[in-house]
Design a protein around this motif. Structure first.
Motif, mmCIF file in Angstrom:
data_model
loop_
_atom_site.group_PDB
_atom_site.id
_atom_site.type_symbol
_atom_site.label_atom_id
_atom_site.label_comp_id
_atom_site.label_asym_id
_atom_site.label_seq_id
_atom_site.Cartn_x
_atom_site.Cartn_y
_atom_site.Cartn_z
ATOM 1 N N GLU A 169 0.825 -1.217 0.000
ATOM 2 C CA GLU A 169 0.000 0.000 0.000
ATOM 3 C C GLU A 169 0.853 1.259 0.000
ATOM 4 O OE1 GLU A 169 -2.991 0.046 3.067
ATOM 5 O OE2 GLU A 169 -3.553 -2.039 2.645
ATOM 6 N N GLY A 170 1.942 1.246 0.762
ATOM 7 C CA GLY A 170 2.774 2.436 0.894
ATOM 8 C C GLY A 170 3.677 2.719 -0.288
ATOM 9 N N LEU A 171 4.031 1.692 -1.043
ATOM 10 C CA LEU A 171 4.997 1.879 -2.129
ATOM 11 C C LEU A 171 4.404 1.810 -3.530
ATOM 12 C CD1 LEU A 171 7.934 -0.210 -0.630
ATOM 13 C CD2 LEU A 171 7.781 2.284 -0.792
ATOM 14 N N ASN A 172 3.231 1.203 -3.674
ATOM 15 C CA ASN A 172 2.630 1.102 -5.004
ATOM 16 C C ASN A 172 2.342 2.492 -5.554
ATOM 17 O OD1 ASN A 172 1.556 -0.412 -7.242
ATOM 18 N ND2 ASN A 172 -0.458 0.216 -6.547
ATOM 19 N N ASP A 173 2.738 2.718 -6.782
ATOM 20 C CA ASP A 173 2.469 3.948 -7.533
ATOM 21 C C ASP A 173 3.334 5.137 -7.129
ATOM 22 O OD1 ASP A 173 1.048 4.672 -9.810
ATOM 23 O OD2 ASP A 173 -0.445 5.781 -8.661
ATOM 24 N N ILE A 174 4.363 4.930 -6.281
ATOM 25 C CA ILE A 174 5.290 6.035 -6.019
ATOM 26 C C ILE A 174 6.367 6.010 -7.097
ATOM 27 C CG2 ILE A 174 4.907 5.949 -3.512
ATOM 28 C CD1 ILE A 174 7.925 4.999 -3.383
ATOM 29 N N SER A 175 7.022 7.118 -7.291
ATOM 30 C CA SER A 175 8.021 7.201 -8.347
ATOM 31 C C SER A 175 9.423 7.272 -7.763
ATOM 32 C CB SER A 175 7.743 8.427 -9.216
ATOM 33 O OG SER A 175 8.628 8.473 -10.298
ATOM 34 N N LEU A 176 10.290 6.373 -8.200
ATOM 35 C CA LEU A 176 11.701 6.407 -7.817
ATOM 36 C C LEU A 176 12.564 6.895 -8.978
ATOM 37 C CD1 LEU A 176 12.223 3.029 -5.899
ATOM 38 C CD2 LEU A 176 11.893 5.302 -4.952
ATOM 39 N N GLY A 177 11.975 6.988 -10.126
ATOM 40 C CA GLY A 177 12.714 7.383 -11.321
ATOM 41 C C GLY A 177 11.755 7.969 -12.334
ATOM 42 N N LYS A 178 11.831 7.443 -13.541
ATOM 43 C CA LYS A 178 11.008 7.959 -14.634
ATOM 44 C C LYS A 178 9.579 7.447 -14.590
ATOM 45 C CE LYS A 178 14.920 8.453 -17.734
ATOM 46 N NZ LYS A 178 15.538 8.063 -18.995
ATOM 47 N N LYS A 179 9.373 6.250 -14.010
ATOM 48 C CA LYS A 179 8.031 5.683 -14.006
ATOM 49 C C LYS A 179 7.639 5.240 -12.596
ATOM 50 C CE LYS A 179 10.183 1.635 -16.051
ATOM 51 N NZ LYS A 179 10.199 0.744 -17.170
ATOM 52 N N PRO A 180 6.339 5.191 -12.328
ATOM 53 C CA PRO A 180 5.891 4.786 -10.989
ATOM 54 C C PRO A 180 6.094 3.291 -10.749
ATOM 55 C CG PRO A 180 3.996 5.164 -12.405
ATOM 56 C CD PRO A 180 5.215 5.566 -13.189
ATOM 57 N N LEU A 181 6.303 2.941 -9.490
ATOM 58 C CA LEU A 181 6.451 1.536 -9.126
ATOM 59 C C LEU A 181 5.118 0.814 -9.201
ATOM 60 C CD1 LEU A 181 8.655 1.638 -5.896
ATOM 61 C CD2 LEU A 181 9.395 1.218 -8.242
ATOM 62 N N VAL A 182 5.179 -0.447 -9.555
ATOM 63 C CA VAL A 182 4.041 -1.355 -9.456
ATOM 64 C C VAL A 182 4.448 -2.353 -8.378
ATOM 65 C CG1 VAL A 182 2.673 -3.122 -10.605
ATOM 66 C CG2 VAL A 182 3.405 -1.096 -11.876
ATOM 67 N N VAL A 183 3.730 -2.336 -7.255
ATOM 68 C CA VAL A 183 4.050 -3.197 -6.122
ATOM 69 C C VAL A 183 2.807 -4.001 -5.789
ATOM 70 C CG1 VAL A 183 4.927 -3.286 -3.754
ATOM 71 C CG2 VAL A 183 5.627 -1.418 -5.265
ATOM 72 N N LYS A 184 2.918 -5.330 -5.862
ATOM 73 C CA LYS A 184 1.766 -6.183 -5.592
ATOM 74 C C LYS A 184 2.231 -7.550 -5.119
ATOM 75 C CE LYS A 184 1.325 -7.698 -10.399
ATOM 76 N NZ LYS A 184 0.445 -7.803 -11.543
ATOM 77 N N ALA A 185 1.296 -8.311 -4.566
ATOM 78 C CA ALA A 185 1.625 -9.677 -4.148
ATOM 79 C C ALA A 185 2.042 -10.462 -5.383
ATOM 80 C CB ALA A 185 0.420 -10.326 -3.474
ATOM 81 N N ALA A 186 3.137 -11.203 -5.262
ATOM 82 C CA ALA A 186 3.632 -12.000 -6.386
ATOM 83 C C ALA A 186 2.682 -13.155 -6.640
ATOM 84 C CB ALA A 186 5.030 -12.521 -6.082
ATOM 85 N N GLU A 187 2.505 -13.474 -7.905
ATOM 86 C CA GLU A 187 1.653 -14.601 -8.293
ATOM 87 C C GLU A 187 2.536 -15.820 -8.475
ATOM 88 O OE1 GLU A 187 -0.383 -13.377 -11.817
ATOM 89 O OE2 GLU A 187 -1.188 -11.585 -10.851
ATOM 90 N N GLU A 188 2.046 -16.964 -8.026
ATOM 91 C CA GLU A 188 2.796 -18.207 -8.192
ATOM 92 C C GLU A 188 2.826 -18.597 -9.656
ATOM 93 O OE1 GLU A 188 4.544 -20.216 -6.053
ATOM 94 O OE2 GLU A 188 4.292 -18.548 -4.661
ATOM 95 N N ARG A 189 3.972 -19.086 -10.100
ATOM 96 C CA ARG A 189 4.099 -19.581 -11.469
ATOM 97 C C ARG A 189 3.384 -20.915 -11.606
ATOM 98 N NH1 ARG A 189 10.305 -19.253 -13.366
ATOM 99 N NH2 ARG A 189 10.091 -17.364 -14.579
ATOM 100 N N PRO A 190 2.812 -21.192 -12.761
ATOM 101 C CA PRO A 190 2.239 -22.523 -12.981
ATOM 102 C C PRO A 190 3.333 -23.578 -12.827
ATOM 103 C CG PRO A 190 1.625 -21.042 -14.769
ATOM 104 C CD PRO A 190 2.631 -20.318 -13.910
ATOM 105 N N GLY A 191 2.991 -24.704 -12.239
ATOM 106 C CA GLY A 191 3.970 -25.776 -12.064
ATOM 107 C C GLY A 191 4.837 -25.589 -10.840
ATOM 108 N N GLY A 192 4.460 -24.688 -9.943
ATOM 109 C CA GLY A 192 5.186 -24.533 -8.697
ATOM 110 C C GLY A 192 6.380 -23.605 -8.745
ATOM 111 N N GLY A 193 6.602 -22.925 -9.860
ATOM 112 C CA GLY A 193 7.657 -21.937 -9.936
ATOM 113 C C GLY A 193 9.056 -22.490 -10.116
ATOM 114 N N SER A 194 9.171 -23.752 -10.511
ATOM 115 C CA SER A 194 10.508 -24.323 -10.675
ATOM 116 C C SER A 194 11.196 -23.787 -11.920
ATOM 117 C CB SER A 194 10.430 -25.841 -10.748
ATOM 118 O OG SER A 194 9.736 -26.245 -11.909
ATOM 119 N N GLY A 195 10.431 -23.219 -12.843
ATOM 120 C CA GLY A 195 11.004 -22.653 -14.054
ATOM 121 C C GLY A 195 11.277 -23.678 -15.125
ATOM 122 N N GLY A 196 11.304 -24.966 -14.773
ATOM 123 C CA GLY A 196 11.619 -25.985 -15.751
ATOM 124 C C GLY A 196 10.433 -26.835 -16.142
#
Length: 106
Positions: A60-87
Motif C-alpha cells: 500500500e505504501g509503495l505502489n504507484d510512487i516514483s523512484l525514477g522515470k516511471k511509478p512503481l508497481v508493487v503487488k503480491a507475487a503470483e505463483e508460477r504454474p507448475g510450482g515456480g521451478s522454471g523448468g
C-alpha cells in the motif's frame, strides 16, 4: 509474503531494494532481476517479507510512487504454474529430452 516490484530504476541493486522495503518491516530477501547475458537490471524484482501485515503495508505504501522515470508497481507475487521451478510446463508435464542428432549410436 512474496512481493513483485516493477518500475525499478535500472541502477538499483538488491541492497537498495532492501532499504526501501525495510521501512515497513522485516525483509527475508530482496532480489533485483538481472539479465543473464548483459548482467544489467531488468527493472523489476521480488521482496520476501515474513510478516503478512507488514508486507501489505509495504504494498500500500509503495505502489504507484516514483523512484525514477516511471511509478512503481508493487503487488503480491503470483505463483508460477507448475510450482515456480522454471523448468516445468503447465500441467506438470516435463519437456522431452533434446537430441543434437537423430543418428543411432553404435
Amino acid at each position: 509474503m512474496k512481493i513483485f516490484v516493477a518500475g525499478l530504476p535500472y541502477d538499483l541493486d538488491d541492497a537498495e531494494l532492501t532499504e526501501i522495503f525495510e521501512k515497513f518491516g522485516t525483509i527475508a530477501s530482496a532480489k533485483v532481476a538481472m539479465d543473464r547475458e548483459t548482467g544489467k537490471s531488468k527493472g523489476f524484482g521480488f521482496v520476501e517479507m515474513p510478516n503478512e501485515e507488514e508486507a501489505k503495508e509495504a504494498i500500500e505504501g509503495l505502489n504507484d510512487i516514483s523512484l525514477g522515470k516511471k511509478p512503481l508497481v508493487v503487488k503480491a507475487a503470483e505463483e508460477r504454474p507448475g510450482g515456480g521451478s522454471g523448468g516445468s510446463r503447465p500441467g506438470g508435464q516435463s519437456r522431452p529430452p533434446r537430441f543434437t542428432n537423430n543418428r543411432p549410436r553404435f
